[in-house]
Design an enzyme around this catalytic site. Sequence first.
Site, PDB file in Angstrom:
ATOM      1  N   LEU A  82      44.102  39.248  38.443  1.00 38.47           N
ATOM      2  CA  LEU A  82      44.196  40.043  37.215  1.00 38.47           C
ATOM      3  C   LEU A  82      43.462  41.369  37.367  1.00 38.47           C
ATOM      4  O   LEU A  82      43.999  42.433  37.033  1.00 38.47           O
ATOM      5  CB  LEU A  82      43.622  39.236  36.044  1.00 38.47           C
ATOM      6  CG  LEU A  82      43.480  39.969  34.715  1.00 38.47           C
ATOM      7  CD1 LEU A  82      44.825  40.454  34.211  1.00 38.47           C
ATOM      8  CD2 LEU A  82      42.799  39.072  33.678  1.00 38.47           C
ATOM      9  N   GLY A 136      37.912  37.970  34.668  1.00 37.91           N
ATOM     10  CA  GLY A 136      37.269  37.841  35.961  1.00 37.91           C
ATOM     11  C   GLY A 136      38.202  37.363  37.051  1.00 37.91           C
ATOM     12  O   GLY A 136      37.837  37.344  38.221  1.00 37.91           O
ATOM     13  N   ASP A 137      39.426  36.964  36.668  1.00 38.77           N
ATOM     14  CA  ASP A 137      40.386  36.510  37.674  1.00 38.77           C
ATOM     15  C   ASP A 137      40.642  37.609  38.704  1.00 38.77           C
ATOM     16  O   ASP A 137      40.918  38.758  38.347  1.00 38.77           O
ATOM     17  CB  ASP A 137      41.697  36.137  36.988  1.00 38.77           C
ATOM     18  CG  ASP A 137      42.753  35.724  37.994  1.00 38.77           C
ATOM     19  OD1 ASP A 137      42.758  34.548  38.369  1.00 38.77           O
ATOM     20  OD2 ASP A 137      43.562  36.580  38.410  1.00 38.77           O
ATOM     21  N   ALA A 138      40.549  37.227  39.979  1.00 34.49           N
ATOM     22  CA  ALA A 138      40.655  38.214  41.055  1.00 34.49           C
ATOM     23  C   ALA A 138      41.995  38.940  41.021  1.00 34.49           C
ATOM     24  O   ALA A 138      42.049  40.166  41.158  1.00 34.49           O
ATOM     25  CB  ALA A 138      40.455  37.532  42.403  1.00 34.49           C
TER      26      ALA A 138
END
Length: 307
Positions: free
Chosen positions: A258, A254-256
């Site tokens: 990534l 969910g890391d933006a």
Amino acid sequence: LEAQIYYSAEIPVNGIFNERESLWFLNRGYDDCMYRVFTDKIRRAIRYDNELMLVDIYPSPQRINICWLIAKPSEKAIAYVLDFVVNWFDLEADLNRFYYLLAKHPSLSYMAVKYNGLRFMGMPDLFEAIAWCIIGQQINLTFAYKIKRKLVERFGEKISYDGEYYHLFPSAGAIVNAGIEELRAMQFSEKKAEYLINIAHEFKAERLTKEILRTLPDLTHRLKFLTSIRGIGSWTANYVLMKSLKEPSGIPLGDAGLLNALIKHDLIRDKNDIEGMMSIFSRFKGWESYLVFYLWRSLAPMPEAEN
DNA sequence: TCCCAGGGCATCA
DNA sequence: TGATGCCATGGG
């Protein structure tokens, strides 16, 4: 004028190491108040027990040299700093294992060449890692570093040297005494202020330590333990485990950044393509966090053209 | 102006 | 292990 050096030591590197990539990462345009980057070295304060130290760290392809600037360190403090630097620069990993997996992936194999020798930069202090995540949740990095600096300058110890201040990250004990209103004035949101103070209490009471996390049997249990704490969700738990405990399979899903990198490489359709993402990472068992780090790296321009 | 940032939680269905 | 609103502020 030469600085007085009270002690020096060197750490050998296991395999390939691109020291320019490390220096670039530490000085990539954000205002991190925990260290100062020079052309060939990094200077920072490190505390061990009651010894407050200031060290110069010189990375080179074969070794890292460390010079103590303020006073002669004790044997235990030396060992602590060496371990700290090994973890910070991830000097023990055998990158060839990762490059072997990269080479088998058609659209990612270029990374083993373009970022050759780039090592995962860790964050050895667990409290700092968690606090940094709380601060950074859902805001841009420039703003996050700005808040971090306010927190560190208000609650952390510092050393004055050669006209500059070198800060230590605040102890949990110092944050416990902070008020919600004081953190709000530093532009923490109400919730982030609550989370951080609560987590500081967990550290102070030693209900949350690296040792406790290491004692848990596997990644699943460690994630469950961390996410049971208010303010720590899946992203933070994975980020902290990979940055501070060297968990090789941590993936901050969910890391933006990534997600943007995966889309940029045409590896997932959109930000909801969970299956596509798991499919990529399933090829990198044991090196998932390295892949995340390299994907983040790919979002930034190269430090030098001739690289 | 509007949208997105290195998310997480409360609330509602 | 569903979807939505909210939080804080800065940069594009």
